[in-house]
Design a protein around this motif. Structure first.
Motif, PDB file in Angstrom:
ATOM      1  N   ALA A   1      48.976  37.231  44.979  1.00 34.56           N
ATOM      2  CA  ALA A   1      49.760  37.351  46.032  1.00 34.56           C
ATOM      3  C   ALA A   1      48.174  38.832  46.028  1.00 34.56           C
ATOM      4  CB  ALA A   1      50.601  38.500  45.689  1.00 34.56           C
ATOM      5  N   SER A   2      48.517  39.720  45.159  1.00 35.89           N
ATOM      6  CA  SER A   2      46.850  40.694  45.080  1.00 35.89           C
ATOM      7  C   SER A   2      45.944  39.891  45.715  1.00 35.89           C
ATOM      8  CB  SER A   2      47.166  41.387  43.362  1.00 35.89           C
ATOM      9  OG  SER A   2      47.831  41.976  44.028  1.00 35.89           O
ATOM     10  N   VAL A   3      45.434  38.780  44.717  1.00 35.68           N
ATOM     11  CA  VAL A   3      43.601  38.065  44.935  1.00 35.68           C
ATOM     12  C   VAL A   3      44.123  37.709  46.616  1.00 35.68           C
ATOM     13  CG1 VAL A   3      42.690  36.209  45.201  1.00 35.68           C
ATOM     14  CG2 VAL A   3      43.442  37.510  42.950  1.00 35.68           C
ATOM     15  N   SER A   4      45.308  37.550  47.235  1.00 34.64           N
ATOM     16  CA  SER A   4      45.622  36.488  47.991  1.00 34.64           C
ATOM     17  C   SER A   4      45.283  37.682  49.761  1.00 34.64           C
ATOM     18  CB  SER A   4      47.108  35.910  48.487  1.00 34.64           C
ATOM     19  OG  SER A   4      47.031  34.911  47.633  1.00 34.64           O
ATOM     20  N   PHE A   5      45.646  38.954  49.111  1.00 32.96           N
ATOM     21  CA  PHE A   5      45.828  39.563  50.327  1.00 32.96           C
ATOM     22  C   PHE A   5      44.242  40.071  50.287  1.00 32.96           C
ATOM     23  CE2 PHE A   5      50.375  40.426  50.065  1.00 32.96           C
ATOM     24  CZ  PHE A   5      50.579  40.103  51.639  1.00 32.96           C
ATOM     25  N   ALA A   6      43.483  40.967  49.254  1.00 28.61           N
ATOM     26  CA  ALA A   6      42.410  41.577  49.122  1.00 28.61           C
ATOM     27  C   ALA A   6      41.352  40.263  49.489  1.00 28.61           C
ATOM     28  CB  ALA A   6      41.932  41.361  47.999  1.00 28.61           C
ATOM     29  N   CYS A   7      41.597  38.774  49.299  1.00 32.08           N
ATOM     30  CA  CYS A   7      40.360  37.905  49.808  1.00 32.08           C
ATOM     31  C   CYS A   7      40.525  37.025  51.091  1.00 32.08           C
ATOM     32  CB  CYS A   7      39.874  37.016  48.463  1.00 32.08           C
ATOM     33  SG  CYS A   7      38.573  35.466  48.667  1.00 32.08           S
TER      34      CYS A   7
ATOM     35  N   PRO B   1      53.729  48.653  47.481  1.00 32.72           N
ATOM     36  CA  PRO B   1      52.796  49.337  47.688  1.00 32.72           C
ATOM     37  C   PRO B   1      52.581  49.302  45.326  1.00 32.72           C
ATOM     38  CG  PRO B   1      55.089  50.772  47.466  1.00 32.72           C
ATOM     39  CD  PRO B   1      55.376  49.515  47.656  1.00 32.72           C
ATOM     40  N   GLU B   2      52.837  47.733  44.205  1.00 34.47           N
ATOM     41  CA  GLU B   2      52.419  47.570  43.888  1.00 34.47           C
ATOM     42  C   GLU B   2      51.630  46.474  44.382  1.00 34.47           C
ATOM     43  OE1 GLU B   2      55.920  45.136  44.983  1.00 34.47           O
ATOM     44  OE2 GLU B   2      55.858  47.114  44.584  1.00 34.47           O
ATOM     45  N   VAL B   3      51.760  45.556  45.247  1.00 35.04           N
ATOM     46  CA  VAL B   3      50.403  44.624  45.460  1.00 35.04           C
ATOM     47  C   VAL B   3      49.514  44.929  45.923  1.00 35.04           C
ATOM     48  CG1 VAL B   3      50.694  42.950  47.388  1.00 35.04           C
ATOM     49  CG2 VAL B   3      52.643  42.675  46.141  1.00 35.04           C
ATOM     50  N   ALA B   4      49.604  46.228  46.729  1.00 35.05           N
ATOM     51  CA  ALA B   4      48.773  47.046  47.598  1.00 35.05           C
ATOM     52  C   ALA B   4      47.961  47.648  46.629  1.00 35.05           C
ATOM     53  CB  ALA B   4      49.250  47.820  48.510  1.00 35.05           C
TER      54      ALA B   4
ATOM     55  N   ARG C   1      42.247  47.171  43.935  1.00 36.75           N
ATOM     56  CA  ARG C   1      41.095  47.345  42.708  1.00 36.75           C
ATOM     57  C   ARG C   1      40.753  46.325  42.818  1.00 36.75           C
ATOM     58  NH1 ARG C   1      46.476  49.068  39.996  1.00 36.75           N
ATOM     59  NH2 ARG C   1      46.672  47.249  39.641  1.00 36.75           N
ATOM     60  N   VAL C   2      40.983  44.939  43.140  1.00 31.35           N
ATOM     61  CA  VAL C   2      40.817  43.642  42.988  1.00 31.35           C
ATOM     62  C   VAL C   2      39.898  43.480  44.559  1.00 31.35           C
ATOM     63  CG1 VAL C   2      40.847  41.224  43.423  1.00 31.35           C
ATOM     64  CG2 VAL C   2      42.509  42.471  42.422  1.00 31.35           C
ATOM     65  N   ALA C   3      39.689  44.298  45.575  1.00 34.84           N
ATOM     66  CA  ALA C   3      39.145  44.632  46.410  1.00 34.84           C
ATOM     67  C   ALA C   3      37.414  45.064  46.007  1.00 34.84           C
ATOM     68  CB  ALA C   3      39.404  45.655  47.919  1.00 34.84           C
ATOM     69  N   ILE C   4      38.051  45.723  45.117  1.00 34.87           N
ATOM     70  CA  ILE C   4      36.253  46.550  44.624  1.00 34.87           C
ATOM     71  C   ILE C   4      35.560  45.750  43.994  1.00 34.87           C
ATOM     72  CG2 ILE C   4      35.116  48.038  43.382  1.00 34.87           C
ATOM     73  CD1 ILE C   4      36.886  49.334  45.491  1.00 34.87           C
ATOM     74  N   TRP C   5      35.800  44.566  43.773  1.00 29.90           N
ATOM     75  CA  TRP C   5      35.097  43.756  42.830  1.00 29.90           C
ATOM     76  C   TRP C   5      34.336  42.436  43.723  1.00 29.90           C
ATOM     77  CZ3 TRP C   5      33.769  44.278  37.813  1.00 29.90           C
ATOM     78  CH2 TRP C   5      33.990  45.150  37.354  1.00 29.90           C
ATOM     79  N   PHE C   6      35.184  42.861  45.546  1.00 29.36           N
ATOM     80  CA  PHE C   6      34.542  41.760  46.229  1.00 29.36           C
ATOM     81  C   PHE C   6      33.715  41.967  47.033  1.00 29.36           C
ATOM     82  CE2 PHE C   6      38.499  39.716  45.982  1.00 29.36           C
ATOM     83  CZ  PHE C   6      38.436  38.285  45.658  1.00 29.36           C
ATOM     84  N   ILE C   7      33.172  43.806  46.688  1.00 27.72           N
ATOM     85  CA  ILE C   7      31.733  44.282  47.204  1.00 27.72           C
ATOM     86  C   ILE C   7      30.556  43.176  47.117  1.00 27.72           C
ATOM     87  CG2 ILE C   7      30.260  46.126  47.928  1.00 27.72           C
ATOM     88  CD1 ILE C   7      32.999  47.880  46.614  1.00 27.72           C
ATOM     89  N   PRO C   8      29.822  42.639  46.026  1.00 23.70           N
ATOM     90  CA  PRO C   8      28.428  41.388  46.356  1.00 23.70           C
ATOM     91  C   PRO C   8      29.038  40.124  46.892  1.00 23.70           C
ATOM     92  CG  PRO C   8      29.811  42.477  43.937  1.00 23.70           C
ATOM     93  CD  PRO C   8      30.500  43.061  44.810  1.00 23.70           C
ATOM     94  N   LEU C   9      30.187  40.552  46.901  1.00 22.57           N
ATOM     95  CA  LEU C   9      30.971  38.663  47.901  1.00 22.57           C
ATOM     96  C   LEU C   9      30.230  39.104  49.862  1.00 22.57           C
ATOM     97  CD1 LEU C   9      31.571  36.425  48.757  1.00 22.57           C
ATOM     98  CD2 LEU C   9      33.994  37.118  48.816  1.00 22.57           C
ATOM     99  N   HIS C  10      30.524  40.427  49.827  1.00 25.20           N
ATOM    100  CA  HIS C  10      30.600  41.208  51.497  1.00 25.20           C
ATOM    101  C   HIS C  10      29.145  40.929  51.374  1.00 25.20           C
ATOM    102  CE1 HIS C  10      31.560  43.460  54.588  1.00 25.20           C
ATOM    103  NE2 HIS C  10      30.460  44.161  54.172  1.00 25.20           N
TER     104      HIS C  10
END
Length: 306
Positions: free
Chosen positions: A80-86, A156-159, A164-173
């Motif tokens: 769920a966290s990856v789904s929200f971030a990606c 809150p736990e999903v957010a 935290r995962v969103a930071i690792w998507f910055i190079p993708l961005h």
């Protein structure tokens, strides 16, 4: 070719007017065969263009699916966290930047048709500049992703995990800013097969590196997110190498200061294209966001993502 087709059609009409019933039947059959032959010839020309484009888009989405499939092995909350971030955060920026890059297709198509081939390379560099600035303006969203998701009603736990995962998507961005103009630049020259081949190579690489980060190095969510970023950058670098190393001798003449001219007009055109296309990509993202208001958000988001 068109002249011969018109002559054939005129002959068919004249034969129908002056012939008897048997001759008319033969003429109708010949005309139908001629029609289907023309349809087949046009279809072949069409699929030479759209076939690689379909394959490219499928492989790009497949990399996201593979990343989410590996994340699903970690648990419901992780998926769920990856789904929200990606899907939500990265997808939001994806729609904007892809829409802005689509303006390059219009300009490159006009330059190609007018045989001003050198301007295509200039337009692509101009698009790089604008999309890179746009990527910088959108960058803060990755650092406040947790707060944004909390404002939309996510647990809150999903957010927290999605933030935290969103930071690792910055190079993708940032890969979007360079990859999308490269793809549009090559597609306008009917080099779709080049884009398709590089996408296929990146997909094979993505499967291998995701397995490496996930199963061998045990990097978890950060590993699968970083693997996706590396795979997209690999596609970008392969296309850039093809363009700059002699793959497009007529349209790429090296970097030029001319790319900085007419920036504002290009911004207006890119912004209009971005608005038109990004709305299409946001529809599905809105559905993911709405799952935050359901009971057992992680399971609901997982099911909708799948």
């Amino acid at each position: 070719m068109d002249h011969r087709v018109r002559e054939r059609e005129d002959e068919c009409r004249e034969a129908l007017l002056r012939g008897d019933a048997e001759e008319r039947q033969v003429t109708v059959t010949a005309c139908c065969r001629s029609l289907w032959r023309r349809v087949f010839e046009e279809s072949k020309k069409l699929w030479v263009i759209v076939g690689p484009a379909i394959f490219t888009r499928s492989t790009n989405y497949s990399m996201n699916v593979i990343m989410q499939a590996f994340a699903g092995h970690l648990g419901d909350l992780e998926l769920a966290s990856v789904s929200f971030a990606c899907t939500v955060l990265v997808g939001f920026n994806y729609g904007i930047m892809l829409g802005m890059a689509s303006a390059l297709e219009t300009l490159c198509g006009q330059a190609f048709g007018a045989k001003k081939f050198h301007m295509m390379g200039v337009y692509m560099q101009r698009s790089w500049i604008i999309l890179f600035i746009c990527a910088l303006l959108l960058l803060p969203l990755y650092f406040v992703a947790e707060d944004v998701l909390l404002l939309t009603g996510q647990p809150p736990e999903v957010a927290a995990m999605a933030g935290r995962v969103a930071i690792w998507f910055i190079p993708l961005h940032f890969s979007f800013a360079f990859l999308f103009p490269l793809q549009q630049f090559l597609q306008c020259q009917l080099k779709n097969s080049v884009v398709a081949i590089t996408s296929a190579a990146a997909l094979c690489f993505h499967i291998a590196i995701t397995w490496l980060f996930f199963s061998w190095l045990q990097l978890g969510l950060a590993g699968v997110a970083l693997a996706l970023s590396i795979s997209w950058w690999l596609t970008t670098l392969m296309l850039f190498a093809y363009v700059t190393c002699g793959g497009c001798p007529d349209t790429w003449h090296g970097f030029s200061v001319e790319a900085f001219a007419g920036i504002w007009e290009f911004v207006k055109l890119s912004s209009a294209s971005g608005v038109m296309l990004c709305l299409e990509h946001w529809y599905y993202r809105i559905l993911i966001v709405l799952t935050g208001n359901l009971n057992d958000t992680a399971v609901a988001a997982d099911a909708l993502t799948i």
